[in-house]
Design an enzyme around this catalytic site. Structure first.
Site, short mmCIF file in Angstrom:
data_model
loop_
_atom_site.label_atom_id
_atom_site.label_comp_id
_atom_site.label_asym_id
_atom_site.label_seq_id
_atom_site.Cartn_x
_atom_site.Cartn_y
_atom_site.Cartn_z
N ASP A 167 163.15 -65.17 -68.57
CA ASP A 167 164.28 -65.99 -69.01
C ASP A 167 164.62 -66.98 -67.90
OD1 ASP A 167 166.62 -64.72 -67.23
OD2 ASP A 167 165.35 -63.10 -67.96
N ASP B 272 167.75 -67.12 -66.59
CA ASP B 272 169.05 -66.68 -66.10
C ASP B 272 170.13 -67.45 -66.86
OD1 ASP B 272 170.31 -64.78 -64.42
OD2 ASP B 272 170.82 -66.33 -62.98
#
Length: 278
Positions: free
Chosen positions: A216, A218
């Protein structure tokens, strides 16, 4: 092949602790002077190389990052005769160019944990004696890092050859302000488990390197959804087989090298940086 017996510990996160990568495997329940490790040790072989597999969070993934007994995990693998630790970790990306689904081989870290014991020399009755002021540069074993990099490239996967890992306490994810601060500090990736594992491995005299999966971005990217567990698990599951392939192939490459001098130097390095141990 090294004149010293090579035995490789593999620490895996959820989905990366598959015992099927090992042949002739058996389980061993152990304890250490620092308590019990996260789970049983699964000992076996990969193409004739002796290995020991340990699930960092337990096989049911029921141990949160702060409660992982990192000291017991590393000590149990050392106690089992391991000379190397190859580990996997899921992480967030703090850089646009490290896209979710790509791999990185970390070379440094920033420790933002607050609750974890980082040494075997803690003054306990059964602990190692003295005070170890351990230099942490280089943080990861460079020879092992290069083997992992070579392996990833041979398999044709996208990989970033360097990355600074920020380790936060968790179990929560970062605020946007924290995420941006870590970027300003020079962090490239963010997770909850590299520290103190990397520190303890070095203090135990083990050769340690990691394969990181970026799952991802973040929460630092404007206009994009913040990190969440569902997206992390989706990206993770899509890439877990890559990491298994990397670890299996890297184990064979590690065992093909002569590590006798490096193993001796790693142990002596700890002795040289320990005060009052006699």
């Amino acid at each position: 092949m090294s004149s010293q017996q090579i035995k490789i510990g593999i620490i895996g996160g959820s989905g990366l602790d598959d015992p099927d990568i090992l042949e002739n495997r058996h389980e061993t329940t152990v304890t250490t002077p620092y308590g019990n490790p996260s789970d049983v040790l699964i000992e076996g072989e990969i193409q004739g190389v002796k290995c020991v597999l340990l699930a960092r969070h337990g096989r049911k993934h029921n141990i949160m990052p702060s409660n992982v007994n990192y000291r017991a995990n590393v000590w149990a693998l050392r106690q089992a005769g391991c000379t190397h630790l190859l580990v996997s970790t899921a992480c967030g990306s703090l850089r646009e160019e490290i896209k979710p689904g790509t791999l990185a081989i970390p070379n440094d870290f920033i420790d933002r944990t607050t609750k974890r014991c980082q040494t075997f020399h803690d003054g306990g009755e059964e602990s190692l004696k003295g005070v170890c002021h351990l230099p942490m540069y280089p943080a990861f074993n460079e020879r092992c890092r290069q083997i992992l990099l070579k392996t990833v490239k041979e398999l044709g996967f996208n990989v970033h050859d360097k990355a600074t890992m920020v380790t936060i306490e968790g179990p929560r994810f970062s605020s946007r302000a924290e995420s941006n601060m870590f970027r300003q500090w020079g962090g490239d990736l963010i997770n909850m488990t590299t520290c103190p594992e990397v520190v303890l491995a070095k203090e135990a005299g083990l050769m340690y390197a990691a394969v990181a999966i970026a799952t991802d971005y973040d929460c630092w990217r404007e206009g994009h959804e913040s990190v969440n567990v569902q997206d992390v698990l989706k990206t993770f599951s899509e890439n877990v087989e890559k990491v298994k392939q990397i670890l299996v192939k890297a184990v064979v490459k590690v065992a093909a090298d002569d590590w006798s001098e490096a193993i001796t130097e790693a142990k002596q390095f700890v002795v040289n940086n320990t005060m009052g141990g006699k």
